[in-house]
Design an enzyme around this catalytic site. Sequence first.
Site, PDB file in Angstrom:
ATOM      1  N   CYS A   1      44.481 148.604  70.923  1.00 48.33           N
ATOM      2  CA  CYS A   1      43.336 149.294  70.311  1.00 48.33           C
ATOM      3  C   CYS A   1      42.031 148.839  70.956  1.00 48.33           C
ATOM      4  O   CYS A   1      41.306 149.655  71.531  1.00 48.33           O
ATOM      5  CB  CYS A   1      43.378 149.092  68.801  1.00 48.33           C
ATOM      6  SG  CYS A   1      41.899 149.647  67.941  1.00 48.33           S
TER       7      CYS A   1
ATOM      8  N   GLU B   1      47.952 155.245  72.169  1.00 47.86           N
ATOM      9  CA  GLU B   1      46.534 155.504  72.448  1.00 47.86           C
ATOM     10  C   GLU B   1      46.387 156.816  73.226  1.00 47.86           C
ATOM     11  O   GLU B   1      45.496 157.612  72.973  1.00 47.86           O
ATOM     12  CB  GLU B   1      45.911 154.346  73.241  1.00 47.86           C
ATOM     13  CG  GLU B   1      45.699 153.079  72.428  1.00 47.86           C
ATOM     14  CD  GLU B   1      44.622 153.235  71.349  1.00 47.86           C
ATOM     15  OE1 GLU B   1      43.821 154.184  71.395  1.00 47.86           O
ATOM     16  OE2 GLU B   1      44.597 152.384  70.444  1.00 47.86           O
TER      17      GLU B   1
HETATM   18  C1  LIG Z   1      42.987 155.095  67.943  1.00 45.94           C
HETATM   19  C2  LIG Z   1      41.959 154.102  68.316  1.00 45.94           C
HETATM   20  N1  LIG Z   1      42.255 153.155  69.231  1.00 45.94           N
HETATM   21  C3  LIG Z   1      41.280 152.248  69.576  1.00 45.94           C
HETATM   22  C4  LIG Z   1      40.046 152.256  69.045  1.00 45.94           C
HETATM   23  C5  LIG Z   1      38.997 151.290  69.468  1.00 45.94           C
HETATM   24  N2  LIG Z   1      38.917 150.213  68.563  1.00 45.94           N
HETATM   25  C6  LIG Z   1      39.788 153.252  68.113  1.00 45.94           C
HETATM   26  N3  LIG Z   1      38.570 153.350  67.515  1.00 45.94           N
HETATM   27  N4  LIG Z   1      40.731 154.193  67.745  1.00 45.94           N
END
Ligand SMILES: Cc1ncc(CN)c(N)n1
Length: 232
Positions: free
Chosen positions: A136, A206
Amino acid sequence: MFTDELKKQADPIIEAIYNDDFIQGIIRGDINKDAIRHYLKADHLYLNEFAKIYSLLIAKLNDREGINFLLGQIDFVLNGEIAAHQTMADYVGEDYDVIIKDGEWYPSSDHYIKHMYYNAFRYDDASFTICAMAPCPYVYQQLALKIAARHELTGNPLKPWVDFYTVNMDELMNHLDRWVNNFAEQATEYERDILRRNFLESCVHERRFFNMAARQEEWIFHAENSTINSGN
Ligand SMILES: Cc1ncc(CN)c(N)n1
């Protein structure tokens, strides 16, 4: 180091995300506003769950430093990352709270969220979940650094979104790396395989998350062959 190996294996996935429609639209500064709306609806809920999963991990820790670190991360996810979302809402030209009010766990975000929860409930050691959560911050940091290195974004309305992830992720990534490497050093090869897989699966999640937004993926329950309206 174990995490260097993970990051090397993740790089082709991150490069693919970079070349997909969502990030290319960010780079051009003309991404479809419906894609951004969909992303914000999904991501607001994703980040809420991310914070709650951190809270499950707190219950697995005994050291105050680790507990304090996770408390700080909960605050960052709930209150800090709003700045990145606000940039996107400004781009759309609508009130953030109005955009996010009817979000859901769309199929790809649903799968990603449940991947993290599974690890939190399945394993006593928090490291397994941390490996599922680390992409993330990591993927966004790497995307932002790649964009900043390859493009001059002055005048791009989404530049603050990119800037946010170039500067805010270092300390967190160092902490997560130390955590995972310490655990990996004394883990069995079987456990290391699970850690590796958790990290790489989340990198793929992701990618799916951005593509979900680009295609405004929805659950479809009424069709004869209930499915989702998305490839990848
Ligand atoms: C799905 C997703 N992945 C990562 C991030 C970044 N923290 C986010 N805001 N959202």
